[in-house]
Scaffold this motif. Structure first.
Motif, mmCIF file in Angstrom:
data_model
loop_
_atom_site.group_PDB
_atom_site.id
_atom_site.type_symbol
_atom_site.label_atom_id
_atom_site.label_comp_id
_atom_site.label_asym_id
_atom_site.label_seq_id
_atom_site.Cartn_x
_atom_site.Cartn_y
_atom_site.Cartn_z
ATOM 1 N N LYS A 161 0.826 -1.205 0.000
ATOM 2 C CA LYS A 161 0.000 0.000 0.000
ATOM 3 C C LYS A 161 0.863 1.260 0.000
ATOM 4 N N PHE A 162 2.145 1.116 0.306
ATOM 5 C CA PHE A 162 3.053 2.245 0.300
ATOM 6 C C PHE A 162 3.558 2.496 -1.121
ATOM 7 N N SER A 163 3.866 3.745 -1.421
ATOM 8 C CA SER A 163 4.543 4.045 -2.675
ATOM 9 C C SER A 163 5.983 3.542 -2.565
ATOM 10 N N SER A 164 6.645 3.380 -3.690
ATOM 11 C CA SER A 164 8.033 2.924 -3.667
ATOM 12 C C SER A 164 8.928 3.928 -2.948
ATOM 13 N N THR A 165 8.584 5.206 -3.042
ATOM 14 C CA THR A 165 9.375 6.236 -2.360
ATOM 15 C C THR A 165 9.238 6.111 -0.854
ATOM 16 N N MET A 166 8.002 5.940 -0.362
ATOM 17 C CA MET A 166 7.800 5.806 1.074
ATOM 18 C C MET A 166 8.419 4.512 1.598
ATOM 19 N N ALA A 167 8.284 3.441 0.824
ATOM 20 C CA ALA A 167 8.914 2.176 1.224
ATOM 21 C C ALA A 167 10.428 2.353 1.301
ATOM 22 N N SER A 168 10.985 3.102 0.350
ATOM 23 C CA SER A 168 12.426 3.371 0.357
ATOM 24 C C SER A 168 12.827 4.138 1.606
ATOM 25 N N ALA A 169 12.006 5.107 2.003
ATOM 26 C CA ALA A 169 12.305 5.898 3.203
ATOM 27 C C ALA A 169 12.352 5.009 4.436
ATOM 28 N N ILE A 170 11.378 4.115 4.568
ATOM 29 C CA ILE A 170 11.316 3.221 5.721
ATOM 30 C C ILE A 170 12.504 2.276 5.741
ATOM 31 N N ILE A 171 12.832 1.728 4.577
ATOM 32 C CA ILE A 171 13.957 0.799 4.484
ATOM 33 C C ILE A 171 15.271 1.511 4.797
ATOM 34 N N CYS A 172 15.448 2.712 4.261
ATOM 35 C CA CYS A 172 16.683 3.461 4.517
ATOM 36 C C CYS A 172 16.847 3.757 6.004
ATOM 37 N N LEU A 173 15.753 4.065 6.678
ATOM 38 C CA LEU A 173 15.825 4.263 8.124
ATOM 39 C C LEU A 173 16.308 2.991 8.808
ATOM 40 N N ALA A 174 15.753 1.861 8.381
ATOM 41 C CA ALA A 174 16.058 0.589 9.028
ATOM 42 C C ALA A 174 17.497 0.143 8.800
ATOM 43 N N ILE A 175 18.016 0.370 7.604
ATOM 44 C CA ILE A 175 19.362 -0.130 7.277
ATOM 45 C C ILE A 175 20.421 0.957 7.402
ATOM 46 N N ASN A 176 20.025 2.090 7.967
ATOM 47 C CA ASN A 176 20.959 3.191 8.213
ATOM 48 C C ASN A 176 21.583 3.718 6.925
ATOM 49 N N GLN A 177 20.773 3.799 5.886
ATOM 50 C CA GLN A 177 21.188 4.414 4.629
ATOM 51 C C GLN A 177 20.506 5.771 4.508
ATOM 52 N N LYS A 178 21.225 6.751 4.063
ATOM 53 C CA LYS A 178 20.691 8.111 4.020
ATOM 54 C C LYS A 178 19.627 8.242 2.934
ATOM 55 N N PHE A 179 18.448 8.728 3.325
ATOM 56 C CA PHE A 179 17.349 8.959 2.379
ATOM 57 C C PHE A 179 17.112 10.452 2.268
ATOM 58 N N ASN A 180 16.805 10.932 1.064
ATOM 59 C CA ASN A 180 16.624 12.366 0.836
ATOM 60 C C ASN A 180 15.206 12.791 1.204
ATOM 61 N N PHE A 181 14.957 12.938 2.511
ATOM 62 C CA PHE A 181 13.653 13.385 2.979
ATOM 63 C C PHE A 181 13.354 14.806 2.503
ATOM 64 N N SER A 182 14.373 15.635 2.397
ATOM 65 C CA SER A 182 14.168 17.023 1.969
ATOM 66 C C SER A 182 13.550 17.086 0.580
ATOM 67 N N LYS A 183 14.071 16.270 -0.324
ATOM 68 C CA LYS A 183 13.529 16.234 -1.684
ATOM 69 C C LYS A 183 12.098 15.720 -1.673
ATOM 70 N N TYR A 184 11.846 14.687 -0.870
ATOM 71 C CA TYR A 184 10.502 14.111 -0.784
ATOM 72 C C TYR A 184 9.497 15.153 -0.279
ATOM 73 N N ILE A 185 9.869 15.881 0.764
ATOM 74 C CA ILE A 185 8.984 16.905 1.336
ATOM 75 C C ILE A 185 8.745 18.023 0.330
ATOM 76 N N PHE A 186 9.833 18.515 -0.289
ATOM 77 C CA PHE A 186 9.694 19.625 -1.235
ATOM 78 C C PHE A 186 8.860 19.228 -2.447
ATOM 79 N N GLU A 187 9.128 18.066 -3.013
ATOM 80 C CA GLU A 187 8.373 17.637 -4.194
ATOM 81 C C GLU A 187 6.909 17.380 -3.848
#
Length: 242
Positions: free
Chosen positions: A122-148
């Motif tokens: 039910k999540f978009s691929s972008t939101m799923a990516s954000a959750i996964i990046c949090l879990a695996i300690n990989q930097k996700f571009n939240f700023s771009k997501y919020i701005f877009e």
């Protein structure tokens, strides 16, 4: 942009405390308290209703020197928001973060989190990516997501709304001195200790499988180490959560 509404379930404030109801989920609290996303989750400026209404009533997207900007008029003064301004004002430190993970990586990591991926679909691929990046300690571009997301809200086929009231107020506060003409206040909803009380380890929807925190998410209790949080080195230290 007339008659826009706030959505109370959107852009809520989070308080990362440890009430009795949080038993079994303390590691999540420690993890989020140690992450740079904490500031964006907890920032809670006084939100002036007319300020947010005025922003979304006047804002337009423009391309200046190849950069997309959101420009609005607030009390006769131009307010400019860009991805870099989002990053700066929300202290996200994610300039080198990924935008979206490959689909194969998304499904692989979601399988590690849960035996069934139906709910995650039910999540978009972008939101799923954000959750996964949090879990695996990989930097996700939240700023771009919020701005877009803000840019897309200008031409949202499903209906525009007064998006990101906490964030918009924070951006405006950095560019305007005081809010003398604004009196009405919008109280941002917030998550409370009830969020833990509503989580269940048993019941018909419980798969019976407990998902361990990834090692990359493990941090020591803030009360023990103060502000200088360190990643534990004990490989056997693996508390579990749902």
């Amino acid at each position: 942009m007339a008659n826009l509404k706030f959505v109370d379930t959107h852009n809520m404030v989070a308080f990362f405390s440890k009430p009795a109801e949080s038993e079994g989920f303390e590691q999540i609290v420690d993890f989020l308290n140690a992450h740079t996303i904490k500031y964006a989750l907890m920032i809670n400026p006084t939100i002036y209703t007319s300020c947010i209404e005025q922003f979304w009533a006047t804002v337009k997207a423009k391309i200046i020197n190849g950069e997309v900007q959101l420009q609005a008029l607030m009390d006769g003064k131009k307010i400019i928001i860009t991805e870099s301004i989002v990053r700066r004002d929300l202290q996200l430190e994610d300039a080198e973060g990924v935008d979206c993970l490959p689909n194969a990586t998304i499904f692989e990591q979601l399988t590690l989190m849960c035996s069934k991926t139906t709910a995650w679909n039910k999540f978009s691929s972008t939101m799923a990516s954000a959750i996964i990046c949090l879990a695996i300690n990989q930097k996700f571009n939240f700023s771009k997501y919020i701005f877009e997301s803000m840019v897309k809200n200008l031409d949202n086929a499903s209906g525009n709304f007064l998006m990101y009231p906490r964030f918009v107020q924070a951006f405006v506060n950095q560019q305007l001195e005081g809010m003398p003409s604004h009196k009405r206040i919008y109280i941002a909803p917030y998550h409370t200790k009830k969020i833990f009380g509503n989580m269940r380890r048993v019941g018909k929807c419980f798969s019976g499988r407990e998902t361990p925190l990834f090692q990359t998410m493990m941090v020591q209790d803030q009360e023990e180490v103060g502000e200088d949080l360190e990643m534990p080195t004990d490989p056997h230290h693996t508390p579990t959560i749902i």
